[in-house]
Write an enzyme that holds these catalytic residues in place. Structure first.
Site, PDB file in Angstrom:
ATOM      1  N   ASP A  11      20.693 -11.762   7.501  1.00  0.00           N
ATOM      2  CA  ASP A  11      19.230 -11.803   7.551  1.00  0.00           C
ATOM      3  C   ASP A  11      18.724 -13.213   7.867  1.00  0.00           C
ATOM      4  OD1 ASP A  11      17.871  -9.357   7.113  1.00  0.00           O
ATOM      5  OD2 ASP A  11      18.439  -9.363   4.997  1.00  0.00           O
ATOM      6  N   LYS A  27      19.679   1.291   9.532  1.00  0.00           N
ATOM      7  CA  LYS A  27      20.693   0.240   9.680  1.00  0.00           C
ATOM      8  C   LYS A  27      22.099   0.835   9.631  1.00  0.00           C
ATOM      9  CE  LYS A  27      17.499  -3.221   7.952  1.00  0.00           C
ATOM     10  NZ  LYS A  27      16.992  -4.073   6.891  1.00  0.00           N
ATOM     11  N   GLN A  67      18.237  -5.359   0.913  1.00  0.00           N
ATOM     12  CA  GLN A  67      16.938  -4.909   1.427  1.00  0.00           C
ATOM     13  C   GLN A  67      15.831  -5.390   0.496  1.00  0.00           C
ATOM     14  OE1 GLN A  67      16.582  -3.375   4.384  1.00  0.00           O
ATOM     15  NE2 GLN A  67      14.366  -3.275   4.163  1.00  0.00           N
TER      16      GLN A  67
HETATM   17  N1  GUN Z   1      12.419  -5.926   4.259  1.00  0.00           N
HETATM   18  C1  GUN Z   1      11.583  -5.951   5.315  1.00  0.00           C
HETATM   19  N2  GUN Z   1      12.174  -6.537   6.377  1.00  0.00           N
HETATM   20  C2  GUN Z   1      13.413  -6.892   5.979  1.00  0.00           C
HETATM   21  C3  GUN Z   1      14.502  -7.525   6.633  1.00  0.00           C
HETATM   22  O1  GUN Z   1      14.452  -7.907   7.807  1.00  0.00           O
HETATM   23  N3  GUN Z   1      15.606  -7.711   5.872  1.00  0.00           N
HETATM   24  C4  GUN Z   1      15.689  -7.328   4.581  1.00  0.00           C
HETATM   25  N4  GUN Z   1      16.804  -7.577   3.921  1.00  0.00           N
HETATM   26  N5  GUN Z   1      14.698  -6.738   3.952  1.00  0.00           N
HETATM   27  C5  GUN Z   1      13.566  -6.514   4.649  1.00  0.00           C
END
Ligand code: GUN
Length: 262
Positions: A98, A31, A75
């Site tokens: 998200d 990211k 995350q």
């Molecule tokens: N963990 C697995 N997929 C995601 C996601 O799309 N966003 C976040 N914040 N954590 C994750």
């Protein structure tokens, strides 16, 4: 990005990771790298696994008020002593790139939304860019998570698909998947969907990212047998994964626009 910045729109993403989960560390690194590549300002907060819920909430509060941050992402998963729902609820919905906050989840339900969760958004983009019309198609989503399965079903429904959500208690799963014109696998079980469960010519989208004992990555779909039957299929890695990151970048830019007018 330069054109946006000239208009005073400056996207900025804060990514928070608590603990040392190896998969999460890879996702967070990807990211950050995507932000660099797109020219999006980013801040990373790598917090030790002992971080208290209060400390995490204080950081989110600070970032909610920080003008150069338009998007905040925590995350998941967070360590067990931290309540995931409380953390998600603490993020300003206008910075929730998200789209996990209940306000954004509700907006998706009624079809009036700024942010779409990145993975389902990436799947829809793949379908759209491939010229596949969802309208009237039998769409089967295997998996009912808040992150993928549920919002995925809703997005397919908004495109007029006839949507079935399957999960671990579904009886005769094969009969359901075999009926799918568009099959989205998001269960998190390696090679769970095999070729004999797929309709001839179906569009198969594999959201799974599973690490096998030999360290190799594989999806929820057994690619070898599935590709012989499917009309179109996404690989793992290199299918939905990069789309998820691309959608995060899109949501971060959108957040900068939303926060400018807030
Ligand atoms: N963990 C697995 N997929 C995601 C996601 O799309 N966003 C976040 N914040 N954590 C994750």
């Amino acid at each position: 990005m330069e054109a946006l910045k000239e208009k005073g729109i400056n996207p900025g993403l804060a990514v928070i990771i608590v603990g040392e989960d190896p998969a999460s560390q890879v996702y967070v690194r990807n990211k950050e790298r995507a932000c660099d590549e797109c020219g999006i300002y980013s801040e990373k907060y790598a917090l030790p696994k002992e971080t208290t819920q209060e400390e995490l909430l204080n950081l989110i509060d600070k970032l909610n008020k920080k003008n150069d941050i338009s998007g905040i992402l925590v995350q998941l998963p967070v360590p067990e002593h931290i309540d995931e729902k409380t953390v998600i609820n603490a993020i300003d919905p206008k910075k929730d790139v998200d789209a996990f906050h209940p306000v954004n989840v509700g907006k998706i339900m009624v079809g009036n939304y700024d942010f779409v969760p990145c993975t389902p958004a990436g799947v829809m983009e793949l379908i759209d860019e491939s010229g596949i019309d969802v309208s009237g198609k039998e769409c089967v989503v295997v998996g009912r998570s808040n992150i993928v399965g549920k919002p995925q079903a809703m997005l397919l429904l908004h495109k007029n698909g006839t949507v079935t959500i399957c999960h671990s208690r579904t009886k005769d799963l094969k009969a359901k998947t075999k009926n799918a014109d568009i099959l989205v696998a998001a269960v998190g079980i390696p090679n769970f969907i095999t070729g004999d469960m797929i309709k001839e010519g179906a569009v198969v989208i594999d959201v799974g990212i599973n690490r096998l004992e030999n360290k190799k990555l594989c999806g929820d779909v057994e690619f070898e047998s599935a590709q012989k039957v499917a009309g179109a299929i996404t690989p793992v890695p290199g299918g939905v994964g990069p789309m998820t990151i691309a959608m995060l970048m899109k949501n971060t830019v959108k957040a900068a626009l939303v926060n400018k007018t807030k």
